[in-house]
Design an enzyme around this catalytic site. Sequence first.
Site, PDB file in Angstrom:
ATOM      1  N   GLY A  34      86.993  48.650  69.678  1.00  0.00           N
ATOM      2  CA  GLY A  34      85.778  48.890  69.228  1.00  0.00           C
ATOM      3  C   GLY A  34      84.951  48.424  68.347  1.00  0.00           C
ATOM      4  O   GLY A  34      85.521  47.397  67.578  1.00  0.00           O
ATOM      5  N   SER A  36      82.515  47.317  65.148  1.00  0.00           N
ATOM      6  CA  SER A  36      83.105  47.729  63.272  1.00  0.00           C
ATOM      7  C   SER A  36      82.979  48.736  63.000  1.00  0.00           C
ATOM      8  O   SER A  36      81.865  49.235  63.003  1.00  0.00           O
ATOM      9  CB  SER A  36      82.402  46.255  63.039  1.00  0.00           C
ATOM     10  OG  SER A  36      82.731  45.552  61.486  1.00  0.00           O
ATOM     11  N   CYS A  38      84.746  51.383  63.206  1.00  0.00           N
ATOM     12  CA  CYS A  38      84.881  52.601  64.654  1.00  0.00           C
ATOM     13  C   CYS A  38      86.607  53.163  63.915  1.00  0.00           C
ATOM     14  O   CYS A  38      87.135  54.322  63.344  1.00  0.00           O
ATOM     15  CB  CYS A  38      85.095  51.852  65.514  1.00  0.00           C
ATOM     16  SG  CYS A  38      86.597  50.851  66.098  1.00  0.00           S
ATOM     17  N   LYS A  40      89.400  50.680  63.845  1.00  0.00           N
ATOM     18  CA  LYS A  40      90.560  50.338  64.087  1.00  0.00           C
ATOM     19  C   LYS A  40      92.025  49.769  63.495  1.00  0.00           C
ATOM     20  O   LYS A  40      93.385  51.212  63.666  1.00  0.00           O
ATOM     21  CB  LYS A  40      90.491  49.224  64.531  1.00  0.00           C
ATOM     22  CG  LYS A  40      89.128  49.624  65.618  1.00  0.00           C
ATOM     23  CD  LYS A  40      89.300  47.740  66.500  1.00  0.00           C
ATOM     24  CE  LYS A  40      87.815  46.469  65.905  1.00  0.00           C
ATOM     25  NZ  LYS A  40      87.057  47.521  65.250  1.00  0.00           N
ATOM     26  N   SER A  41      91.547  49.257  62.309  1.00  0.00           N
ATOM     27  CA  SER A  41      92.029  48.700  61.105  1.00  0.00           C
ATOM     28  C   SER A  41      92.602  49.789  61.105  1.00  0.00           C
ATOM     29  O   SER A  41      94.751  50.198  60.421  1.00  0.00           O
ATOM     30  CB  SER A  41      92.006  47.903  60.067  1.00  0.00           C
ATOM     31  OG  SER A  41      91.245  46.681  60.987  1.00  0.00           O
ATOM     32  N   SER A 125      87.134  43.469  70.026  1.00  0.00           N
ATOM     33  CA  SER A 125      87.320  43.106  71.634  1.00  0.00           C
ATOM     34  C   SER A 125      85.851  43.202  72.443  1.00  0.00           C
ATOM     35  O   SER A 125      86.515  44.260  72.866  1.00  0.00           O
ATOM     36  CB  SER A 125      88.700  42.828  71.751  1.00  0.00           C
ATOM     37  OG  SER A 125      89.203  43.716  71.622  1.00  0.00           O
TER      38      SER A 125
HETATM   39  N1  PPS Z   1      79.454  39.085  64.124  1.00  0.00           N
HETATM   40  C1  PPS Z   1      80.621  39.585  63.893  1.00  0.00           C
HETATM   41  N2  PPS Z   1      80.554  40.520  64.911  1.00  0.00           N
HETATM   42  C2  PPS Z   1      80.986  41.634  64.249  1.00  0.00           C
HETATM   43  N3  PPS Z   1      82.214  41.838  63.820  1.00  0.00           N
HETATM   44  C3  PPS Z   1      82.369  40.510  62.134  1.00  0.00           C
HETATM   45  C4  PPS Z   1      80.747  39.933  63.090  1.00  0.00           C
HETATM   46  N4  PPS Z   1      80.676  38.697  62.106  1.00  0.00           N
HETATM   47  C5  PPS Z   1      82.344  38.965  61.074  1.00  0.00           C
HETATM   48  N5  PPS Z   1      82.600  39.534  61.428  1.00  0.00           N
HETATM   49  C6  PPS Z   1      83.983  40.849  60.747  1.00  0.00           C
HETATM   50  O1  PPS Z   1      85.602  40.369  61.783  1.00  0.00           O
HETATM   51  C7  PPS Z   1      86.037  41.158  62.167  1.00  0.00           C
HETATM   52  C8  PPS Z   1      85.770  41.180  63.639  1.00  0.00           C
HETATM   53  O2  PPS Z   1      86.850  40.159  64.471  1.00  0.00           O
HETATM   54  P1  PPS Z   1      87.760  40.298  65.078  1.00  0.00           P
HETATM   55  O3  PPS Z   1      88.649  39.036  65.546  1.00  0.00           O
HETATM   56  O4  PPS Z   1      88.055  41.184  65.502  1.00  0.00           O
HETATM   57  O5  PPS Z   1      86.487  40.275  66.599  1.00  0.00           O
HETATM   58  S1  PPS Z   1      86.482  39.989  67.885  1.00  0.00           S
HETATM   59  O6  PPS Z   1      87.256  40.392  68.544  1.00  0.00           O
HETATM   60  O7  PPS Z   1      86.770  38.110  68.114  1.00  0.00           O
HETATM   61  O8  PPS Z   1      84.919  40.450  68.536  1.00  0.00           O
HETATM   62  C9  PPS Z   1      85.403  42.634  61.920  1.00  0.00           C
HETATM   63  O9  PPS Z   1      86.634  43.196  61.545  1.00  0.00           O
HETATM   64  P2  PPS Z   1      86.202  45.622  61.622  1.00  0.00           P
HETATM   65  O10 PPS Z   1      85.641  45.650  61.347  1.00  0.00           O
HETATM   66  O11 PPS Z   1      87.809  45.256  60.465  1.00  0.00           O
HETATM   67  O12 PPS Z   1      85.754  45.172  63.001  1.00  0.00           O
HETATM   68  C10 PPS Z   1      84.120  41.815  60.423  1.00  0.00           C
HETATM   69  O13 PPS Z   1      84.451  42.952  59.283  1.00  0.00           O
HETATM   70  N1  ADP Z   2      88.593  59.069  61.556  1.00  0.00           N
HETATM   71  C1  ADP Z   2      88.021  58.790  59.831  1.00  0.00           C
HETATM   72  N2  ADP Z   2      87.655  59.444  59.528  1.00  0.00           N
HETATM   73  C2  ADP Z   2      86.882  59.239  58.409  1.00  0.00           C
HETATM   74  N3  ADP Z   2      87.018  57.931  58.099  1.00  0.00           N
HETATM   75  C3  ADP Z   2      87.310  57.300  58.554  1.00  0.00           C
HETATM   76  C4  ADP Z   2      87.993  57.303  59.820  1.00  0.00           C
HETATM   77  N4  ADP Z   2      88.741  56.235  60.381  1.00  0.00           N
HETATM   78  C5  ADP Z   2      88.972  55.358  59.873  1.00  0.00           C
HETATM   79  N5  ADP Z   2      87.485  55.698  58.291  1.00  0.00           N
HETATM   80  C6  ADP Z   2      86.956  54.570  57.221  1.00  0.00           C
HETATM   81  O1  ADP Z   2      86.180  54.370  57.931  1.00  0.00           O
HETATM   82  C7  ADP Z   2      86.075  52.630  57.409  1.00  0.00           C
HETATM   83  C8  ADP Z   2      86.015  51.463  58.585  1.00  0.00           C
HETATM   84  O2  ADP Z   2      87.741  51.816  59.415  1.00  0.00           O
HETATM   85  P1  ADP Z   2      88.517  50.373  59.340  1.00  0.00           P
HETATM   86  O3  ADP Z   2      89.571  51.294  59.796  1.00  0.00           O
HETATM   87  O4  ADP Z   2      88.405  49.237  58.588  1.00  0.00           O
HETATM   88  O5  ADP Z   2      87.665  50.288  60.774  1.00  0.00           O
HETATM   89  P2  ADP Z   2      87.398  48.388  61.600  1.00  0.00           P
HETATM   90  O6  ADP Z   2      88.679  48.262  61.675  1.00  0.00           O
HETATM   91  O7  ADP Z   2      87.459  49.114  63.129  1.00  0.00           O
HETATM   92  O8  ADP Z   2      86.668  48.028  61.218  1.00  0.00           O
HETATM   93  C9  ADP Z   2      86.604  53.119  56.296  1.00  0.00           C
HETATM   94  O9  ADP Z   2      85.728  52.897  55.349  1.00  0.00           O
HETATM   95  C10 ADP Z   2      87.886  53.823  56.794  1.00  0.00           C
HETATM   96  O10 ADP Z   2      88.270  54.333  55.055  1.00  0.00           O
END
Ligand code: PPS
Ligand code: ADP
Length: 221
Positions: A34, A36, A38, A40-41, A125
Amino acid sequence: MDVSKDIVWHQHSVDRQRRERQLGQQGCVIWFTGLSGCGKSTIANALDAMLVAEGRATTLLDGDNVRHGLCAPPAVLQPEHGAEFAERFGLGFGAVDREENIRRIGNVAALMASAGLITLTAFVSPYRRDRDRVRKIVAEAGRASDFVEVFVDTPLEVCEARDPKGLYKKARAGEIKHFTGISDPYESPASPEIRLDGGAGKSVEALAGEVREWLVGNGVF
Ligand SMILES: Nc1ncnc2c1ncn2[C@@H]1O[C@H](COP(=O)(O)OS(=O)(=O)O)[C@@H](OP(=O)(O)O)[C@H]1O
Ligand SMILES: Nc1ncnc2c1ncn2[C@@H]1O[C@H](COP(=O)(O)OP(=O)(O)O)[C@@H](O)[C@H]1O
């Protein structure tokens, strides 16, 4: 010279079934995908905690963490390995770099599942083809049902409003190139095993619980 012909698969004496029997569970890969922000973590982390509390053997691979080591960017590799190496093996966010990122993670996840672990992953992804390739790798290492794709379906507006790392703000300002959802595509899964409504006000625990229920209901555990 075809080097691949000189590499022969080694059959080990402790096989997957033996490891799974010892752990009392079957290995699998629960693949969260999903945008960034959303969730996931956070959801994967909550599910991981739930499963460990039940006594299950798990591991959690997370995009941000893996990009500090196995899939580090060129700037992280350069001081230790030099510019040429960093350029060759360091990963950014262009389509080919993401493809290699997901290929490496997919193989690591398949190895962990083969060791009998419930392997949770949290990567953007964004490309369907890359995720489908991981599905194939995981299925070939075990059973077709071992790969469970979890689409954390949270609207872009919600992710952008959360923006916990300030990345959307930077992407909108043009300071980050190839940012998923802003200047790069996200291809939603066509038929994920599980779709979570991440922007409907449900708690993280409730969403993690939905995944757990599905896994139990579908005999993954
Ligand atoms: N350009 C760009 N696009 C998307 N995300 C970015 C980018 N630059 C840095 N970040 C940070 O890197 C995290 C995503 O890394 P991933 O390894 O999950 O990306 S991917 O699966 O290869 O697309 C992503 O983490 P999440 O926010 O937890 O999803 C971001 O924090
Ligand atoms: N169901 C939810 N309701 C409210 N806040 C959420 C929910 N899921 C995640 N969050 C908040 O959204 C932000 C992003 O979540 P995170 O897990 O880091 O997303 P991702 O790993 O997809 O980038 C964090 O601050 C987290 O606490």
